[in-house]
Design a protein around this motif. Structure first.
Motif, PDB file in Angstrom:
ATOM      1  N   GLU A 132      -9.002  15.904   5.309  1.00  0.00           N
ATOM      2  CA  GLU A 132      -9.048  16.798   6.475  1.00  0.00           C
ATOM      3  C   GLU A 132      -7.692  17.424   6.762  1.00  0.00           C
ATOM      4  OE1 GLU A 132     -11.713  17.576   8.015  1.00  0.00           O
ATOM      5  OE2 GLU A 132     -13.128  15.889   8.099  1.00  0.00           O
ATOM      6  N   GLY A 133      -6.653  16.853   6.265  1.00  0.00           N
ATOM      7  CA  GLY A 133      -5.330  17.405   6.563  1.00  0.00           C
ATOM      8  C   GLY A 133      -4.245  16.530   5.988  1.00  0.00           C
ATOM      9  N   ARG A 134      -3.058  16.648   6.575  1.00  0.00           N
ATOM     10  CA  ARG A 134      -1.895  16.010   5.973  1.00  0.00           C
ATOM     11  C   ARG A 134      -0.930  15.625   7.060  1.00  0.00           C
ATOM     12  NH1 ARG A 134      -1.015  20.164   2.646  1.00  0.00           N
ATOM     13  NH2 ARG A 134       0.353  21.064   4.177  1.00  0.00           N
ATOM     14  N   ALA A 135      -0.355  14.439   6.945  1.00  0.00           N
ATOM     15  CA  ALA A 135       0.672  14.033   7.898  1.00  0.00           C
ATOM     16  C   ALA A 135       2.051  14.230   7.287  1.00  0.00           C
ATOM     17  CB  ALA A 135       0.476  12.577   8.284  1.00  0.00           C
ATOM     18  N   LYS A 136       2.139  14.317   5.952  1.00  0.00           N
ATOM     19  CA  LYS A 136       3.451  14.440   5.311  1.00  0.00           C
ATOM     20  C   LYS A 136       3.996  15.852   5.472  1.00  0.00           C
ATOM     21  CE  LYS A 136       0.905  14.535   0.939  1.00  0.00           C
ATOM     22  NZ  LYS A 136       0.579  13.736  -0.244  1.00  0.00           N
ATOM     23  N   ASP A 137       5.304  15.953   5.435  1.00  0.00           N
ATOM     24  CA  ASP A 137       5.986  17.220   5.690  1.00  0.00           C
ATOM     25  C   ASP A 137       6.067  18.014   4.380  1.00  0.00           C
ATOM     26  OD1 ASP A 137       7.277  19.146   7.055  1.00  0.00           O
ATOM     27  OD2 ASP A 137       9.193  18.093   7.242  1.00  0.00           O
ATOM     28  N   GLN A 138       4.906  18.565   4.029  1.00  0.00           N
ATOM     29  CA  GLN A 138       4.770  19.200   2.720  1.00  0.00           C
ATOM     30  C   GLN A 138       3.894  20.432   2.883  1.00  0.00           C
ATOM     31  OE1 GLN A 138       1.933  17.432  -0.297  1.00  0.00           O
ATOM     32  NE2 GLN A 138       3.835  16.691  -1.208  1.00  0.00           N
ATOM     33  N   ILE A 139       4.111  21.408   2.013  1.00  0.00           N
ATOM     34  CA  ILE A 139       3.226  22.569   1.973  1.00  0.00           C
ATOM     35  C   ILE A 139       2.506  22.511   0.634  1.00  0.00           C
ATOM     36  CG2 ILE A 139       3.126  25.103   1.911  1.00  0.00           C
ATOM     37  CD1 ILE A 139       6.104  23.741   3.566  1.00  0.00           C
ATOM     38  N   ASN A 140       1.170  22.594   0.667  1.00  0.00           N
ATOM     39  CA  ASN A 140       0.401  22.556  -0.573  1.00  0.00           C
ATOM     40  C   ASN A 140       0.008  23.989  -0.912  1.00  0.00           C
ATOM     41  OD1 ASN A 140      -1.372  22.180  -2.685  1.00  0.00           O
ATOM     42  ND2 ASN A 140      -2.277  20.330  -1.798  1.00  0.00           N
ATOM     43  N   ARG A 141       0.798  24.571  -1.814  1.00  0.00           N
ATOM     44  CA  ARG A 141       0.645  25.991  -2.117  1.00  0.00           C
ATOM     45  C   ARG A 141      -0.338  26.128  -3.287  1.00  0.00           C
ATOM     46  NH1 ARG A 141       3.277  29.956  -4.514  1.00  0.00           N
ATOM     47  NH2 ARG A 141       3.909  31.772  -3.334  1.00  0.00           N
ATOM     48  N   GLY A 142      -1.616  25.945  -2.979  1.00  0.00           N
ATOM     49  CA  GLY A 142      -2.653  26.059  -4.013  1.00  0.00           C
ATOM     50  C   GLY A 142      -2.505  25.018  -5.095  1.00  0.00           C
ATOM     51  N   GLY A 143      -2.029  23.817  -4.733  1.00  0.00           N
ATOM     52  CA  GLY A 143      -1.851  22.751  -5.726  1.00  0.00           C
ATOM     53  C   GLY A 143      -0.387  22.523  -6.050  1.00  0.00           C
ATOM     54  N   ASP A 144       0.457  23.537  -5.885  1.00  0.00           N
ATOM     55  CA  ASP A 144       1.906  23.331  -6.040  1.00  0.00           C
ATOM     56  C   ASP A 144       2.437  22.759  -4.733  1.00  0.00           C
ATOM     57  OD1 ASP A 144       2.197  24.261  -8.646  1.00  0.00           O
ATOM     58  OD2 ASP A 144       2.426  26.348  -7.996  1.00  0.00           O
ATOM     59  N   PHE A 172       0.838  -1.196   0.000  1.00  0.00           N
ATOM     60  CA  PHE A 172       0.000   0.000   0.000  1.00  0.00           C
ATOM     61  C   PHE A 172       0.883   1.260   0.000  1.00  0.00           C
ATOM     62  CE2 PHE A 172      -3.214  -2.960   1.073  1.00  0.00           C
ATOM     63  CZ  PHE A 172      -4.456  -2.352   0.900  1.00  0.00           C
ATOM     64  N   TYR A 173       0.460   2.252  -0.762  1.00  0.00           N
ATOM     65  CA  TYR A 173       1.148   3.547  -0.772  1.00  0.00           C
ATOM     66  C   TYR A 173       0.636   4.393   0.392  1.00  0.00           C
ATOM     67  CZ  TYR A 173       2.053   8.396  -2.189  1.00  0.00           C
ATOM     68  OH  TYR A 173       2.415   9.725  -2.208  1.00  0.00           O
ATOM     69  N   ARG A 174       1.576   4.895   1.181  1.00  0.00           N
ATOM     70  CA  ARG A 174       1.199   5.793   2.276  1.00  0.00           C
ATOM     71  C   ARG A 174       1.062   7.197   1.689  1.00  0.00           C
ATOM     72  NH1 ARG A 174       2.874   2.964   7.061  1.00  0.00           N
ATOM     73  NH2 ARG A 174       4.522   1.454   6.577  1.00  0.00           N
ATOM     74  N   THR A 175      -0.171   7.640   1.493  1.00  0.00           N
ATOM     75  CA  THR A 175      -0.383   8.912   0.777  1.00  0.00           C
ATOM     76  C   THR A 175       0.058  10.123   1.589  1.00  0.00           C
ATOM     77  OG1 THR A 175      -2.603   9.264   1.670  1.00  0.00           O
ATOM     78  CG2 THR A 175      -2.423   7.935  -0.353  1.00  0.00           C
ATOM     79  N   GLY A 176       0.079   9.974   2.918  1.00  0.00           N
ATOM     80  CA  GLY A 176       0.407  11.131   3.762  1.00  0.00           C
ATOM     81  C   GLY A 176      -0.785  12.050   3.976  1.00  0.00           C
ATOM     82  N   ASP A 177      -1.934  11.662   3.425  1.00  0.00           N
ATOM     83  CA  ASP A 177      -3.132  12.486   3.595  1.00  0.00           C
ATOM     84  C   ASP A 177      -3.955  11.966   4.771  1.00  0.00           C
ATOM     85  OD1 ASP A 177      -2.790  14.271   1.390  1.00  0.00           O
ATOM     86  OD2 ASP A 177      -3.218  12.564   0.074  1.00  0.00           O
ATOM     87  N   LEU A 178      -4.570  12.892   5.494  1.00  0.00           N
ATOM     88  CA  LEU A 178      -5.472  12.537   6.599  1.00  0.00           C
ATOM     89  C   LEU A 178      -6.902  12.688   6.099  1.00  0.00           C
ATOM     90  CD1 LEU A 178      -3.589  14.355   9.510  1.00  0.00           C
ATOM     91  CD2 LEU A 178      -3.684  11.891   9.043  1.00  0.00           C
ATOM     92  N   VAL A 179      -7.631  11.580   6.125  1.00  0.00           N
ATOM     93  CA  VAL A 179      -8.968  11.590   5.530  1.00  0.00           C
ATOM     94  C   VAL A 179      -9.977  10.901   6.438  1.00  0.00           C
ATOM     95  CG1 VAL A 179      -7.938  11.444   3.218  1.00  0.00           C
ATOM     96  CG2 VAL A 179      -8.751   9.358   4.322  1.00  0.00           C
ATOM     97  N   ARG A 180     -11.243  11.143   6.100  1.00  0.00           N
ATOM     98  CA  ARG A 180     -12.360  10.358   6.619  1.00  0.00           C
ATOM     99  C   ARG A 180     -13.048   9.745   5.423  1.00  0.00           C
ATOM    100  NH1 ARG A 180     -16.656  13.063   8.244  1.00  0.00           N
ATOM    101  NH2 ARG A 180     -15.887  15.075   7.512  1.00  0.00           N
ATOM    102  N   GLN A 181     -13.482   8.496   5.541  1.00  0.00           N
ATOM    103  CA  GLN A 181     -14.234   7.896   4.440  1.00  0.00           C
ATOM    104  C   GLN A 181     -15.677   7.709   4.859  1.00  0.00           C
ATOM    105  OE1 GLN A 181     -12.948   4.055   2.749  1.00  0.00           O
ATOM    106  NE2 GLN A 181     -13.633   4.837   0.755  1.00  0.00           N
ATOM    107  N   LEU A 182     -16.602   8.246   4.084  1.00  0.00           N
ATOM    108  CA  LEU A 182     -18.019   8.129   4.394  1.00  0.00           C
ATOM    109  C   LEU A 182     -18.530   6.756   3.963  1.00  0.00           C
ATOM    110  CD1 LEU A 182     -19.227  11.639   3.120  1.00  0.00           C
ATOM    111  CD2 LEU A 182     -18.123  11.024   5.285  1.00  0.00           C
ATOM    112  N   ALA A 183     -19.717   6.413   4.436  1.00  0.00           N
ATOM    113  CA  ALA A 183     -20.296   5.104   4.107  1.00  0.00           C
ATOM    114  C   ALA A 183     -20.437   4.948   2.591  1.00  0.00           C
ATOM    115  CB  ALA A 183     -21.643   4.948   4.790  1.00  0.00           C
TER     116      ALA A 183
END
Ligand code: AMP
Ligand code: DBH
Length: 546
Positions: free
Chosen positions: A430-442, A412-423
């Motif tokens: 909801e957020g991010r665990a990876k050490d990255q800045i998402n500058r409007g998609g960059d 499995f790829y660890r995306t580094g994204d924090l999510v909730r999955q609905l039914a």
């Protein structure tokens, strides 16, 4: 037929590959063959609009064959890597499809990349050639190429669209078409870019089979057909406008691609009206700029049926405005160049469209939400997103050590994204665990920028964190511990530019501090630093307004 998987890439386990073939996801067609098929079924339809140029499917197909012959003449053969850094011009497709037909491997760079990134790609991939535009947006890529050549011993050719000077002219490589053995569809077709979260950028090997599956399925989800007209306003090499369903989805469906050189509302609105565009894709800051500009527009946007927004989280407020202001449907897209792409569906309930980032393309996309120890969480709990499936890679290119961390033992790829999955299967980012800045998609990998700053003699230590921004969602702030008297901030940013770092990675703000807050185990506490700068921004703005 070349069957060997490119060296430095991780194949799928045989069992998984057999399953994906048996399910009809991987069909054994190469990207080059896909274009050939479409040129045979739709020869006269316009495939590509690029400024004044309009290329039919037959013409595009023919130019790709001619260019492939020219590349072969100068020595490009199967599995050679070629860095392609082009703006939104027809030559991007001609170069890529010519390389696909040779079984050679484009490395997709972005126009924003500079010496640091390009030289690294050339060295890592041992690229034989580098394809550029002479100039774009006031920047001379030939100058960049000369610097890159000095640092990249493998590089034999720089191929230039426009005035090539002493370099190789793109237009001089249109030879008489020849035929080449068709590459194996299971082979790596190209190397895509990752936004990364570590010190060095990562390259992502995508195969013909896996990519074409994601493209086909995406085109079906978005309802593309021969009448679809797609405005490509984002940088064409980016995974979103390339494959979700993007320009390749349009070519697969037999529709028309309209290349925009700029994504600003004035230019884009004019193209939408002139070409009767039906669908386009934007990152949130551009979507917001379009929403703000639309009420005073002079152009008719009536043809536009769907606006896709992805790359970073779209606010609910902006999502709510799309329908009323632009008169088209919204689709949220949460994807990654590593594979997994999620879409809200055209028939989803309104709440899902404005409030989620969609659900996976494939019934065989395996998605799990886990805790810090990789343990599955209760349904709908917030956690780390991990994924594996028919178009998600099992490893980055030539990155063994990093792969052991970025992928789980079961692939499995660890995306580094924090999510909730609905039914319903929809994901909310909801957020991010990876050490990255998402500058409007960059995407900015904090460690990469930190390493560059640490090379400055006046910098003792540095931590790059995200700070909130109304327009980009996030910008970057570098907290710096100086060695002695702090240098001027302008000196540090000039230093980074001189090291050849892409502009979007230069910190938006620099704060000098005496020490960093530490976590219990003694690591730099970036969460505290993020909170500190966010609070400072609030105080600053209160100060300005009071
Ligand atoms: P990359 O791996 O560089 O292709 O970047 C993909 C990353 O972009 C994802 O892992 C997310 O962090 C982010 N991303 C893409 N689309 C969205 C979206 N719609 N909402 C929030 N984050 C997104
Ligand atoms: O951000 C991304 O990388 C992205 C966003 C939307 C992506 O790769 C995609 C769709 O395919």
């Amino acid at each position: 037929m070349t069957r060997a998987f490119l060296d430095g890439c991780t194949p799928w386990p045989a069992e998984a590959a057999a399953y994906y073939r048996a399910m009809g996801y991987w069909r054994g067609q190469s990207l080059g063959a896909m274009l050939r098929e479409r040129a045979a079924s739709n020869p006269e339809s316009v495939a590509l609009v690029c400024g004044e140029r309009r290329l039919s499917y037959a013409q595009l197909d023919q130019l790709c064959d001619q260019f492939a012959a020219g590349l072969a003449r100068i020595g490009i053969t199967a599995q050679d890597r070629v860095v392609v850094q082009l703006p939104n011009v027809a030559e991007f497709f001609i170069a890529c499809f010519a390389l696909f037909r040779l079984g050679a491997v484009p490395v997709l760079a972005l126009p924003a990349h500079r010496r640091s990134e390009i030289a690294y790609f050339c060295q890592l991939a041992e690229a034989k050639a580098y394809v550029i535009a002479a100039t774009d947006g006031g920047f001379d890529y030939r100058e960049l190429a000369r610097e890159v050549m000095r640092e990249s011993p493998s590089l034999q050719h720089v191929i230039v669209c426009g005035d090539a000077q002493e370099l190789t002219a793109f237009d001089a490589l249109y030879d008489a078409p020849r035929s080449f053995p068709c590459p194996d569809a299971g082979a790596v077709a190209f190397l895509q870019l990752s936004g990364g979260s570590t010190g060095l950028p990562k390259l992502i090997p995508r195969t013909h089979d896996d990519y074409l599956y994601s493209v086909r399925a995406s085109a079906a989800i978005c309802g593309l057909d021969r009448h679809s007209v797609y405005l490509c306003a984002l940088p064409v090499a980016h995974n979103f406008p390339l494959s979700s369903p993007g320009t390749l989805g349009v070519l697969y469906a037999g529709g028309r691609i309209v290349l925009a050189r700029q994504a600003n509302p004035d230019h884009a609105f004019a193209l939408i009206e002139a070409e009767q565009v039906t669908i386009t894709a934007l990152v949130p800051p551009l979507a917001m700029a379009w929403l703000d500009a639309a009420p005073r527009r002079t152009h008719d946007l009536g043809s536009l049926q769907m606006l896709q927004v992805g790359g970073a989280r779209l606010s609910r407020e902006s999502a709510l405005r799309v329908g009323p202001v632009l008169g088209c449907a919204l689709q949220q897209v949460f994807g990654m160049a590593e594979g997994l792409v999620n879409y809200t569906r055209p028939d989803d309930d309104f709440e899902l469209v404005v409030g989620t980032q969609g659900r996976p393309i494939s019934p065989d996309d395996e998605v799990r939400v886990v805790d810090e120890d990789d343990q599955p969480l209760a349904p709908s709990a917030l956690g780390h997103l991990q994924t594996r499936g028919p178009y998600t890679i099992r490893g980055y290119y030539r990155a063994e050590l990093h792969n052991s961390r970025a992928f789980t033992a079961d692939g499995f790829y660890r995306t580094g994204d924090l999510v909730r999955q609905l039914a319903s299967g929809h994901l909310v980012v909801e957020g991010r665990a990876k050490d990255q800045i998402n500058r409007g998609g960059d995407k900015v990998a904090a460690e990469e920028v930190e390493n560059h700053l640490l090379a400055h003699s006046a910098v003792h230590d540095v931590a790059l964190v995200a700070m909130p921004d109304a327009y980009l969602g996030e910008r970057s702030c570098a907290f710096v511990i100086a060695r002695g008297a702090p240098p001027r901030k302008g000196e540090l940013t000039a230093f980074l530019r001189a090291r050849g770092l892409a502009q979007f990675k230069i910190p938006d703000r620099i704060e000098f501090v005496g020490h960093f807050p530490k976590t219990g185990v003694g690591k730099v506490d970036k969460r505290q630093l993020r909170e500190r700068i966010a609070q400072r921004l609030i105080n600053d703005s209160n100060h300005i307004t009071s």
